[in-house]
Design a protein around this motif. Structure first.
Motif, PDB file in Angstrom:
ATOM      1  N   PRO A 268       0.874  -1.219   0.082  1.00 49.71           N
ATOM      2  CA  PRO A 268       0.165  -0.094  -0.074  1.00 49.71           C
ATOM      3  C   PRO A 268       0.872   1.409   0.193  1.00 49.71           C
ATOM      4  O   PRO A 268       1.989   1.275   0.750  1.00 49.71           O
ATOM      5  CB  PRO A 268      -0.682  -0.038   1.335  1.00 49.71           C
ATOM      6  CG  PRO A 268      -0.023  -0.972   2.199  1.00 49.71           C
ATOM      7  CD  PRO A 268       0.743  -1.831   1.273  1.00 49.71           C
ATOM      8  N   ALA A 269       0.522   2.325  -0.570  1.00 50.95           N
ATOM      9  CA  ALA A 269       1.228   3.497  -0.807  1.00 50.95           C
ATOM     10  C   ALA A 269       1.021   4.363   0.527  1.00 50.95           C
ATOM     11  O   ALA A 269       1.858   5.179   0.900  1.00 50.95           O
ATOM     12  CB  ALA A 269       0.887   4.239  -2.108  1.00 50.95           C
ATOM     13  N   GLU A 270       0.071   4.039   1.123  1.00 50.47           N
ATOM     14  CA  GLU A 270      -0.433   4.847   2.513  1.00 50.47           C
ATOM     15  C   GLU A 270      -1.306   3.978   3.442  1.00 50.47           C
ATOM     16  O   GLU A 270      -1.572   2.720   3.029  1.00 50.47           O
ATOM     17  CB  GLU A 270      -1.045   6.137   2.177  1.00 50.47           C
ATOM     18  CG  GLU A 270      -2.356   5.851   1.453  1.00 50.47           C
ATOM     19  CD  GLU A 270      -3.112   6.946   1.183  1.00 50.47           C
ATOM     20  OE1 GLU A 270      -2.883   8.112   1.574  1.00 50.47           O
ATOM     21  OE2 GLU A 270      -3.911   7.096   0.215  1.00 50.47           O
TER      22      GLU A 270
ATOM     23  N   VAL B 113      -5.807  -0.393   1.384  1.00 47.62           N
ATOM     24  CA  VAL B 113      -5.490   0.378   0.651  1.00 47.62           C
ATOM     25  C   VAL B 113      -4.935  -0.288  -0.554  1.00 47.62           C
ATOM     26  O   VAL B 113      -4.336  -1.728  -0.465  1.00 47.62           O
ATOM     27  CB  VAL B 113      -4.328   1.220   1.218  1.00 47.62           C
ATOM     28  CG1 VAL B 113      -3.917   2.131   0.024  1.00 47.62           C
ATOM     29  CG2 VAL B 113      -5.052   2.252   2.391  1.00 47.62           C
ATOM     30  N   THR B 114      -4.971  -0.082  -1.724  1.00 47.36           N
ATOM     31  CA  THR B 114      -4.703  -0.766  -2.858  1.00 47.36           C
ATOM     32  C   THR B 114      -3.326  -1.461  -2.945  1.00 47.36           C
ATOM     33  O   THR B 114      -2.126  -0.713  -2.556  1.00 47.36           O
ATOM     34  CB  THR B 114      -4.550   0.083  -4.246  1.00 47.36           C
ATOM     35  OG1 THR B 114      -5.916   0.698  -4.517  1.00 47.36           O
ATOM     36  CG2 THR B 114      -4.144  -0.539  -5.462  1.00 47.36           C
ATOM     37  N   GLN B 115      -3.330  -2.782  -3.275  1.00 48.47           N
ATOM     38  CA  GLN B 115      -2.207  -3.541  -3.261  1.00 48.47           C
ATOM     39  C   GLN B 115      -2.106  -4.656  -4.666  1.00 48.47           C
ATOM     40  O   GLN B 115      -3.098  -4.689  -4.970  1.00 48.47           O
ATOM     41  CB  GLN B 115      -1.970  -4.419  -1.926  1.00 48.47           C
ATOM     42  CG  GLN B 115      -2.018  -3.531  -0.722  1.00 48.47           C
ATOM     43  CD  GLN B 115      -1.924  -4.340   0.536  1.00 48.47           C
ATOM     44  OE1 GLN B 115      -1.397  -5.760   0.726  1.00 48.47           O
ATOM     45  NE2 GLN B 115      -2.590  -3.875   1.544  1.00 48.47           N
TER      46      GLN B 115
ATOM     47  N   SER C 211      -3.666   8.080   9.036  1.00 45.50           N
ATOM     48  CA  SER C 211      -2.784   8.884   8.999  1.00 45.50           C
ATOM     49  C   SER C 211      -1.941   8.954  10.284  1.00 45.50           C
ATOM     50  O   SER C 211      -2.597   8.940  11.470  1.00 45.50           O
ATOM     51  CB  SER C 211      -2.805  10.039   8.378  1.00 45.50           C
ATOM     52  OG  SER C 211      -3.754  11.012   9.195  1.00 45.50           O
TER      53      SER C 211
ATOM     54  N   GLY D 223      -9.001   0.936  -2.703  1.00 43.50           N
ATOM     55  CA  GLY D 223      -8.646   2.162  -3.288  1.00 43.50           C
ATOM     56  C   GLY D 223      -7.487   3.032  -2.556  1.00 43.50           C
ATOM     57  O   GLY D 223      -6.711   2.415  -1.677  1.00 43.50           O
ATOM     58  N   ASP D 224      -7.689   4.378  -2.406  1.00 42.70           N
ATOM     59  CA  ASP D 224      -6.822   4.898  -1.368  1.00 42.70           C
ATOM     60  C   ASP D 224      -7.287   5.045  -0.111  1.00 42.70           C
ATOM     61  O   ASP D 224      -8.322   4.205   0.389  1.00 42.70           O
ATOM     62  CB  ASP D 224      -6.498   6.528  -2.135  1.00 42.70           C
ATOM     63  CG  ASP D 224      -7.899   7.220  -2.044  1.00 42.70           C
ATOM     64  OD1 ASP D 224      -8.834   6.931  -1.456  1.00 42.70           O
ATOM     65  OD2 ASP D 224      -7.772   8.326  -2.639  1.00 42.70           O
ATOM     66  N   ALA D 225      -6.585   5.766   0.982  1.00 42.32           N
ATOM     67  CA  ALA D 225      -7.060   5.725   2.346  1.00 42.32           C
ATOM     68  C   ALA D 225      -8.255   6.236   2.509  1.00 42.32           C
ATOM     69  O   ALA D 225      -9.282   5.872   3.346  1.00 42.32           O
ATOM     70  CB  ALA D 225      -5.907   6.524   3.194  1.00 42.32           C
TER      71      ALA D 225
END
Length: 226
Positions: free
Chosen positions: A9-11, A56-58, A15, A172-174
């Motif tokens: 995952p990019a994030e 989150v996308t993997q 957070s 998808g994203d966070a």
């Protein structure tokens, strides 16, 4: 079956700032930032394991020793194609019988896409299956891969990991991750931050888990694979 992550995952779903607000920490104080970030990752991985999905996308590669070979009724497709079953049988069973035995469940929903299907053919050569020859069901959870109507999966060499399915999964994203999952991660981070040892040593203290916390993940659990 083998499974290997090719892109993480990019994030994180939560957070660092969100976690520090939850912990009532000064956002300008960076003393605990590295520790909190590691706790967020640990909590997310645990939640993914419980839910049997990714958030989150993997990207992953799924390895199989061969394509599914049998139909719903347990017979070899080359001998008794389900498409040629008596019409009376098809009337009695109003679901897509042919797909049951040929389906491949793709782990870690939500499935976003199947990026490539490659296999080792009986001669030992690596082939890429044309996307027009298979159907991707990204609505089901887990996602499903089946051969195109009136076709069957190709033969493969008799070897391990003869089939590789590359796919992308996650919400998808966070921002796309459901709030129930984020809330559970924040609660777990809070517990881990306040209790940074394996055991709690105390005198005349009652420790009791909040019964509702883990149920936050219930709506997102994948209970089993077909």
């Amino acid at each position: 079956m083998g499974l290997r992550m090719t892109q993480g995952p990019a994030e994180e779903p939560v957070s660092l700032q969100e976690a520090k607000l939850h912990l009532n920490l000064d956002l300008a104080d960076t003393t605990w930032d590295a520790k909190i970030q590691s706790l967020i990752t640990a909590a997310r991985i645990h939640a993914e394991n419980v839910c049997r999905r990714v958030f989150v996308t993997q990207k992953y590669d799924l390895y199989l020793d061969a394509f599914p070979f049998y139909t719903y009724y347990g017979v070899i497709p080359g001998y008794v194609p389900v498409d040629q079953l008596p019409s009376a049988w098809m009337t009695m069973r109003n679901y897509a019988v042919r797909f049951r035995g040929s389906r491949i469940d793709i782990p870690f929903p939500r499935l976003q896409s199947v990026d490539a299907v490659t296999y080792i053919d009986p001669t030992g050569a690596t082939q890429t299956l044309d996307p027009s020859l298979y159907v991707v069901d990204a609505i089901s959870e887990p996602g499903v891969l089946t051969p195109k109507t009136n076709t069957y999966w190709p033969d493969t060499e008799n070897t391990t990991n003869a089939v590789k399915i590359s796919f992308t999964a996650g919400y998808g994203d966070a921002a796309a991750v459901p709030d129930g999952i984020k809330t559970w991660i924040l609660l777990r981070v809070g517990s881990l931050f306040e209790n940074r040892e394996e055991v709690l040593v105390a005198y005349r203290v009652t420790v009791q888990a909040l019964p509702y916390v883990d149920t936050l993940l219930d709506p997102y659990r994948i209970m089993g694979y077909a």
